[in-house]
Design a protein around this motif. Structure first.
Motif, short mmCIF file in Angstrom:
data_model
loop_
_atom_site.label_atom_id
_atom_site.label_comp_id
_atom_site.label_asym_id
_atom_site.label_seq_id
_atom_site.Cartn_x
_atom_site.Cartn_y
_atom_site.Cartn_z
N VAL A 114 0.88 -1.18 0.00
CA VAL A 114 0.00 0.00 0.00
C VAL A 114 0.91 1.22 0.00
O VAL A 114 1.74 1.38 0.89
CB VAL A 114 -0.91 0.03 1.24
CG1 VAL A 114 -1.79 1.28 1.20
CG2 VAL A 114 -1.76 -1.23 1.32
N ASP A 117 -0.72 7.62 -3.26
CA ASP A 117 -1.28 7.74 -4.61
C ASP A 117 -0.30 8.50 -5.51
O ASP A 117 0.06 9.64 -5.21
CB ASP A 117 -2.61 8.48 -4.54
CG ASP A 117 -3.22 8.68 -5.93
OD1 ASP A 117 -2.95 7.87 -6.83
OD2 ASP A 117 -3.97 9.66 -6.10
N GLY A 123 -7.58 11.28 -0.36
CA GLY A 123 -8.26 10.09 0.13
C GLY A 123 -8.06 8.87 -0.74
O GLY A 123 -8.87 7.95 -0.71
N VAL A 125 -5.23 5.81 -2.25
CA VAL A 125 -3.95 5.12 -2.10
C VAL A 125 -3.73 4.20 -3.30
O VAL A 125 -4.67 3.92 -4.05
CB VAL A 125 -3.88 4.30 -0.79
CG1 VAL A 125 -3.92 5.21 0.42
CG2 VAL A 125 -5.00 3.26 -0.75
N ARG A 198 -5.54 1.99 -8.02
CA ARG A 198 -5.78 3.20 -7.23
C ARG A 198 -7.18 3.08 -6.61
O ARG A 198 -8.17 2.96 -7.33
CB ARG A 198 -5.68 4.46 -8.09
CG ARG A 198 -4.29 4.72 -8.64
CD ARG A 198 -4.27 5.97 -9.52
NE ARG A 198 -4.60 7.18 -8.77
CZ ARG A 198 -5.71 7.89 -8.95
NH1 ARG A 198 -6.63 7.51 -9.85
NH2 ARG A 198 -5.93 8.99 -8.24
N GLU A 200 -9.94 4.19 -3.13
CA GLU A 200 -10.22 5.11 -2.03
C GLU A 200 -9.68 4.51 -0.73
O GLU A 200 -9.86 3.32 -0.46
CB GLU A 200 -11.72 5.35 -1.93
CG GLU A 200 -12.28 6.07 -3.16
CD GLU A 200 -13.79 6.21 -3.13
OE1 GLU A 200 -14.40 5.89 -2.07
OE2 GLU A 200 -14.37 6.62 -4.15
N ARG A 201 -9.03 5.35 0.06
CA ARG A 201 -8.39 4.87 1.29
C ARG A 201 -9.36 4.15 2.22
O ARG A 201 -8.98 3.22 2.94
CB ARG A 201 -7.74 6.06 2.01
CG ARG A 201 -6.89 5.67 3.22
CD ARG A 201 -6.40 6.91 3.95
NE ARG A 201 -5.55 7.72 3.09
CZ ARG A 201 -4.24 7.52 2.91
NH1 ARG A 201 -3.66 6.52 3.55
NH2 ARG A 201 -3.55 8.31 2.13
N ARG A 202 -10.62 4.57 2.19
CA ARG A 202 -11.61 3.97 3.09
C ARG A 202 -11.76 2.47 2.87
O ARG A 202 -12.19 1.74 3.78
CB ARG A 202 -12.97 4.66 2.92
CG ARG A 202 -13.57 4.48 1.53
CD ARG A 202 -14.96 5.08 1.40
NE ARG A 202 -15.48 4.93 0.06
CZ ARG A 202 -16.01 3.80 -0.42
NH1 ARG A 202 -16.09 2.74 0.36
NH2 ARG A 202 -16.47 3.74 -1.66
N LEU A 204 -9.56 0.30 2.75
CA LEU A 204 -8.64 -0.46 3.60
C LEU A 204 -9.31 -0.92 4.89
O LEU A 204 -8.86 -1.89 5.51
CB LEU A 204 -7.40 0.39 3.93
CG LEU A 204 -6.55 0.84 2.74
CD1 LEU A 204 -5.34 1.62 3.23
CD2 LEU A 204 -6.10 -0.35 1.90
#
Length: 342
Positions: A114, A117, A123, A125, A198, A200-202, A204
């Motif tokens: 991970v 970006d 927001g 990654v 690519r 959205e971090r959410r 994870l």
């Protein structure tokens, strides 16, 4: 030691080739592989042979999306015991962490991580997929297979494509762009520095329906007990140090010992305890690098000699004959007869 990969990486190769009207046995044989050698997922095969047979199959069968097709025929289970840990993890972040730690079980030349970006999206990654090109040449079809499987496993575990922003692919399109967007269901960018999803971090923090802490703990204990991390071995560290500096600095034990912060005599003693020596590791690194340059490039022999740390072309010739029983030119000619031009 030549970098290897579990034979499971080519699961589905034979029926796919035969379904396209190709000679699977003939293709495999060119790279020292056999149908029988792919029957056990746990067997190991050279990753360079694995990748070259994918590129050759795509070229000869006129199937530019060969890697993506093979990804469609595979699933998480090709990772063997690592798959159990991933599937029983509680979140995407936890699964990626364990995959990053134990990817060497599948192949020490591959890695996932991970990372920030590359486009600096808020927001967002990057879930990266890399192959160490110091260990084995870059393969477009193998990258598409790995990235395609990475994507399919992610969707399977999360349950949807929601949150996927785009796909990053290092090489130019091999197939019509619509083939990629149809496969991934998202925008695809080519010529990017690193293969990645690519997201959205959410994502994870997404929970897995298959999470089971007891099974995960037992599976991690099994991996830790049965698959010691080769990166912790001093011989692996020496190999990587030599591979990274070959052709740019004299391959002397004093320099490598200084890089690893040990005394040369201590380095030799610890290598001997692992059943290795500095001279044998250097010879392996030179052998693998020479084979890679001779079979995948048109570099002049004098330049190849310099790249593997020899001061004379004649020294390269003697070494190649000792390693492979042929001259550098003969080795290159053989590779050109068996590997399609790009």
């Amino acid at each position: 030691m030549i970098p290897m990969i579990r034979a499971a990486s080519l699961r589905g190769f034979v029926p796919l080739v035969e379904g396209l009207g190709g000679d699977a046995d003939g293709l495999l044989a060119r790279f020292g592989l056999t149908r029988q050698g792919l029957e056990s997922d746990e067997d190991l095969i050279p990753i360079t042979a694995n990748d070259l047979v994918l590129d050759s199959a795509a070229d000869e069968l006129g199937c530019p999306d060969f890697g993506l097709r093979l990804a469609e025929a595979q699933d998480l289970s090709i990772l063997g015991p690592l798959a159990v840990v991933i599937e029983s993890s509680s979140t995407v972040a936890e699964a990626l962490a364990v995959a990053s730690t134990y990817m060497f079980v599948h192949s020490p030349a591959l890695s996932v991580a991970v990372e920030a970006d590359p486009r600096r999206g808020r927001g967002v990654v990057a879930l990266t997929y890399r192959k160490d090109v110091h260990e084995s040449p870059y393969s477009p079809q193998a990258i598409e297979l790995g990235l395609g499987l990475f994507y399919r496993v992610s969707v399977m575990l999360v349950g949807s494509r929601a949150g996927l922003r785009s796909i990053e692919i290092p090489h130019r399109p091999l197939s019509p762009v619509s083939r990629y967007t149809g496969f991934f269901g998202a925008d695809v960018a080519f010529g990017r520095p690193t293969a990645a999803l690519r997201v959205e971090r959410r994502l994870l923090d997404e929970q897995f329906a298959t999470a089971d802490e007891a099974i995960r703990r037992l599976a991690v204990e099994y991996l830790a007990g049965h698959y010691p991390d080769p990166a912790r071995k001093l011989s692996t560290q020496v190999r990587r140090a030599l591979a990274g500096s070959l052709g740019t600095a004299p391959p002397a034990i004093a320099g490598v010992a200084r890089l690893l912060s040990v005394h040369p005599r201590t380095l030799q003693r610890k290598l001997a305890a692992e059943g290795a020596s500095f001279a044998s590791i250097l010879d392996e690194v030179r052998r693998d690098a020479a084979h890679r340059h001779l079979t995948t490039s048109d570099l002049p022999l004098g330049q190849v000699a310099a790249l593997v740390g020899f001061t004379e072309q004649s020294t390269l010739s003697h070494a190649v004959r000792r390693w492979y029983g042929s001259s550098p030119r003969e080795l290159r000619r053989t590779a050109r007869r068996t590997t399609p031009s790009k």
